[in-house]
Design an enzyme around this catalytic site. Structure first.
Site, PDB file in Angstrom:
ATOM      1  N   CYS A 131       0.832  -1.202   0.000  1.00  0.00           N
ATOM      2  CA  CYS A 131       0.000   0.000   0.000  1.00  0.00           C
ATOM      3  C   CYS A 131       0.875   1.264   0.000  1.00  0.00           C
ATOM      4  CB  CYS A 131      -0.978  -0.051   1.169  1.00  0.00           C
ATOM      5  SG  CYS A 131      -2.311   1.127   1.005  1.00  0.00           S
TER       6      CYS A 131
ATOM      7  N   HIS B 297      -3.664  -5.311   0.977  1.00  0.00           N
ATOM      8  CA  HIS B 297      -3.094  -5.677   2.287  1.00  0.00           C
ATOM      9  C   HIS B 297      -3.100  -7.191   2.464  1.00  0.00           C
ATOM     10  CE1 HIS B 297      -2.600  -1.685   4.064  1.00  0.00           C
ATOM     11  NE2 HIS B 297      -3.611  -1.339   3.300  1.00  0.00           N
TER      12      HIS B 297
ATOM     13  N   GLU C  12      -1.680  -8.814   4.721  1.00  0.00           N
ATOM     14  CA  GLU C  12      -1.527  -9.161   6.139  1.00  0.00           C
ATOM     15  C   GLU C  12      -2.850  -9.318   6.878  1.00  0.00           C
ATOM     16  OE1 GLU C  12      -0.977  -6.319   4.669  1.00  0.00           O
ATOM     17  OE2 GLU C  12      -1.077  -4.576   5.967  1.00  0.00           O
TER      18      GLU C  12
ATOM     19  N   VAL D 176      -2.906 -15.767  31.010  1.00  0.00           N
ATOM     20  CA  VAL D 176      -1.974 -16.582  30.225  1.00  0.00           C
ATOM     21  C   VAL D 176      -0.538 -16.055  30.341  1.00  0.00           C
ATOM     22  CG1 VAL D 176      -1.457 -17.460  27.915  1.00  0.00           C
ATOM     23  CG2 VAL D 176      -3.820 -16.955  28.551  1.00  0.00           C
ATOM     24  N   ASP D 177      -0.362 -14.756  30.131  1.00  0.00           N
ATOM     25  CA  ASP D 177       0.998 -14.210  30.032  1.00  0.00           C
ATOM     26  C   ASP D 177       1.780 -14.392  31.332  1.00  0.00           C
ATOM     27  OD1 ASP D 177      -0.142 -13.412  27.710  1.00  0.00           O
ATOM     28  OD2 ASP D 177      -0.314 -11.300  28.267  1.00  0.00           O
TER      29      ASP D 177
ATOM     30  N   ARG E 209      -9.132   2.884  37.635  1.00  0.00           N
ATOM     31  CA  ARG E 209      -7.899   2.270  37.132  1.00  0.00           C
ATOM     32  C   ARG E 209      -6.692   2.774  37.918  1.00  0.00           C
ATOM     33  NH1 ARG E 209     -10.777   2.402  32.059  1.00  0.00           N
ATOM     34  NH2 ARG E 209     -10.553   0.406  30.995  1.00  0.00           N
TER      35      ARG E 209
ATOM     36  N   LYS F 146     -16.586  -2.972  17.762  1.00  0.00           N
ATOM     37  CA  LYS F 146     -15.541  -1.986  18.044  1.00  0.00           C
ATOM     38  C   LYS F 146     -14.805  -1.725  16.743  1.00  0.00           C
ATOM     39  CE  LYS F 146     -11.172  -1.222  20.416  1.00  0.00           C
ATOM     40  NZ  LYS F 146     -10.244  -1.639  21.464  1.00  0.00           N
TER      41      LYS F 146
END
Ligand code: XMP
Length: 522
Positions: free
Chosen positions: A77, A171, A173, A229-230, A299, A514
Site C-alpha cells: 500500500c 493488504h 496481512e 496466560v501471560d 484504574r 468496536k
C-alpha cells in the site's frame, strides 16, 4: 530475519505476525530507522501501509539506504507508493477512497503466457484481496512491470524487471485477504530465502539459557501473577530456568473473578510447582474504591494500590529469606505488541483509553527488569504455554483486565456489587464452556449496569438491577465484532442469571462492534 518498516498503518503489527506464523523471524522498526544504525542485515524488507499520502509535506519517508541493502523489498500500500516515490513513479489521489474487498487478476508472462511472478506463484489466476487506500499508483517507476491489476487499480502489483523489488496495493496481512498469507510466504520464504526456524521449541531452550545467564548462580526474581496466560507462562518459564529462586506474588484486589485466587494457587503452586504467595488485600482495595465512579479514577486507584501492596510483599520476602540472597529482578510479562506500541511510528492516531497495569513498579523498587516474553505475540505465548505443560484450559483463557470487575461495575464498587457480578460472570462463562463456544469467542464477560428495571416475580413487582452480557471475536482487540450466539444458549444464560442471582431481574446482550464501541464498557 525480515525487517518491517512501519509507516504508522493500523495493520503493521499484523505483517510481523504473519511472518512469525510462517516460522520466519520478523522485527518491526519505525520507518525513520537509519539503515546504517541497524547493526544487522535483514534477508528482506517489508514497507508497511500508512495513514499518510506520499506527497504530504509531513509524510514519513524511508532511509534511501534501504535500496542499497541489496535484499528483496516488498512495499504494501503506502509502501508501494513509497517505492514509486523513491524510484521515479507517480502516485495520485483516487476519485474515491477504496476500502473493502477487490479481485486482483494475476498477470501472465512468457511466450506461452503461462507463468506468473514468483510473488504469486501457485495462487491461481485471480484472488480476493483487501484494499484500504486513498492514493494509488498512476505510473510505475521505470524498469518496473505490472504483475497484477484490479478493475480500479491498473498497477495493483508491480515488480522490478531485474531486482527483487515488489509493490502491492492490497493488504496481504489482514485475514480479509484470504490468500494474503501465501503471498507473504512467497516473499519471505521463496524470494528472500529466510530460514523457517522461528518455533517455540527453538525459543524455549534459548530463552531458558538466556535467563540463567542473566540471573547467574544466585540472582533471585519476583513477579506478579494474575491467573492470566501471560503471567502464568512467564512464571512457569522462570521456574523452569531458576526453580525456587523465582517467587510469584498474586494480589487479591477484591475485584477478581469468583474463586480466582484459590484456583491460581492450585494451578500455579500445586500443579506447576511455582513458588507462590497470595496476598488478600481486598479490604484495602475496596475501601479505596469506595464511592468512585470514574473509570480512569478506578484504574488509577487499583494500579497504585497494587504497586503499594506488591512492594510491601516483596520487601517482606526479601528480609524473610536473606540467606537466599537479595531479590534483584522483577519479572514482567511484556509481550511484543507492547514493544511495538512503544517503538512503532506514531501516525495521527491517538491513544483512546489508558490501560494502567503494573507500570510504575520499577522506578521505586530499583529492581532490574526481566521480560522473557517481549519478543512474542499472544499466540506464540500460548504455544509456549502448551510446550511448558500448562493446562489447555489456561492457555486458551480469555484476557481479563488488570482493574478487573471494577471496570465492569458501572457505578460505585462495593463488595455486594462485586459478588453479584462474580455470580453472573461465572454462570455466563460456565454456559459458554458447556456449549463448546469458549474458544470461538475472544472475550466474554458480564457488566453490571447502574440502573434498575421493573420486573415481575410470582405476583410481585420487582425493581432490580440489569446485567449486560458481552462476547466479542477479535484478532487483536483493536477492532472486534460481537459474537452471534445460538438463541437457546442466550435463553438459558438469561434464565439462570435471573433465577439464581438475587438482585438481577433483567439481562441484555450487547450488539455493538468496536469501533464505534470498545470491548469493555468503561
Ligand atoms: P477496550 O475496552 O479498550 O479493550 O476495547 C481492549 C482490550 O483491553 C482490555 N482492557 C484492559 N486491560 N487494563 C487491562 O489490563 C485495563 O485498564 C483495560 N481496559 C481494557 C479489554 O479487556 C480488552 O481485552
Amino acid at each position: 530475519t525480515i525487517l518491517i518498516l512501519d509507516f504508522g498503518s493500523q495493520y503493521s503489527h499484523l505483517i510481523t505476525r504473519r511472518c512469525r506464523e510462517l516460522n520466519v523471524y520478523a522485527e518491526l522498526m519505525p520507518c525513520t530507522q537509519k539503515i546504517k544504525d541497524l547493526g544487522w542485515k535483514p534477508n528482506g524488507v517489508i514497507l508497511s501501509g500508512s495513514p499518510y499520502s506520499v506527497y504530504d509535506s509531513d509524510s514519513p519517508h524511508v532511509d534511501p539506504d534501504v535500496f542499497e541493502l541489496d535484499v528483496p523489498i516488498l512495499g504494501i500500500c503506502y509502501g508501494l507508493q513509497e517505492i514509486a516515490w523513491n524510484l521515479g513513479g507517480t502516485v495520485a489521489k483516487c476519485d474515491h477512497r477504496e476500502y473493502g474487498s477487490a479481485r486482483i487478476q494475476i498477470n501472465k508472462f512468457g511466450s506461452d503466457r503461462a507463468s506468473v511472478d514468483a510473488l504469486f506463484e501457485g495462487l491461481g489466476d485471480e484472488m480476493e484481496v483487501w484494499m484500504s487506500h486513498g492514493d494509488q499508483l498512476a505510473a510505475p517507476p521505470p524498469d518496473f512491470h505490472i504483475i497484477g491489476h484490479t478493475k480500479s487499480a491498473p498497477y495493483a502489483a508491480i515488480a522490478h524487471n531485474a531486482k527483487p523489488l515488489y509493490g502491492i496495493q492490497f493488504h496481504p496481512e489482514v485475514t480479509h485477504s484470504p490468500r494474503g498469507k501465501e503471498v507473504i510466504s512467497r516473499f519471505v520464504r521463496n524470494i528472500c530465502g529466510c530460514k523457517t526456524d522461528w518455533t517455540m521449541e527453538e525459543f524455549v531452550g534459548k530463552e531458558i539459557a538466556r535467563i540463567r545467564e542473566i540471573c547467574g548462580e544466585t540472582g533471585r526474581v519476583i513477579g506478579a501473577v494474575s491467573g492470566g496466560v501471560d503471567s502464568t507462562v512467564a512464571a512457569k518459564l522462570m521456574h523452569e530456568a531458576i526453580g525456587d529462586r523465582f517467587h510469584a506474588i498474586m494480589v487479591d484486589n477484591g475485584v477478581l473473578r469468583r474463586d480466582e485466587a484459590a484456583q491460581v494457587n492450585v494451578m500455579l503452586n500445586k500443579d506447576l510447582g511455582v513458588n507462590l504467595t497470595i496476598v488478600d488485600a481486598s479490604d484495602l482495595f475496596l475501601s479505596r474504591l469506595e464511592g468512585v465512579e470514574d473509570p480512569e479514577q478506578k484504574r488509577k486507584i487499583i494500579g497504585n494500590t497494587f504497586i503499594h501492596v506488591f512492594e510491601a510483599e516483596a520487601a517482606k520476602l526479601d528480609s524473610a529469606e536473606v540467606d537466599k540472597g537479595k531479590i534483584e529482578w522483577l519479572l514482567q510479562g511484556t509481550l511484543y505488541p507492547d514493544v511495538i506500541e512503544s517503538i512503532s511510528f506514531k501516525g495521527p492516531s491517538a491513544t483512546i483509553k489508558t490501560h494502567h497495569n503494573v507500570g510504575g513498579l520499577l522506578e521505586d523498587m530499583r529492581l532490574k527488569l526481566i521480560e522473557p516474553l517481549r519478543e512474542l505475540f499472544k499466540d506464540e505465548v500460548r504455544a509456549l504455554g502448551r510446550l511448558l505443560s500448562i493446562p489447555a484450559s489456561l492457555v486458551q483463557r480469555h484476557p481479563f483486565p488488570g482493574p478487573g470487575l471494577a471496570i465492569r461495575i458501572l457505578g460505585p464498587v462495593t463488595r455486594a456489587q462485586v459478588q453479584i457480578l462474580q455470580q453472573a460472570d461465572a454462570i455466563y462463562l460456565e454456559e459458554i464452556r458447556a456449549a463448546g463456544l469458549y474458544e470461538r469467542i475472544s472475550q466474554a464477560f458480564a457488566v453490571l449496569l447502574p440502573v434498575r428495571a421493573v420486573g415481575v416475580m410470582g405476583d410481585r413487582r420487582t425493581y432490580e438491577q440489569v446485567v449486560a452480557l458481552r462476547a466479542v471475536q477479535s484478532e487483536d482487540f483493536m477492532t472486534a465484532d460481537w459474537f452471534v450466539f445460538p438463541p437457546d444458549i442466550l435463553r438459558r444464560i438469561s434464565s439462570r442469571i435471573t433465577n439464581e442471582i438475587a438482585g438481577i431481574n433483567r439481562v441484555t446482550y450487547d450488539i455493538t462492534s468496536k469501533p464505534p464501541g470498545t470491548v469493555e464498557w468503561l
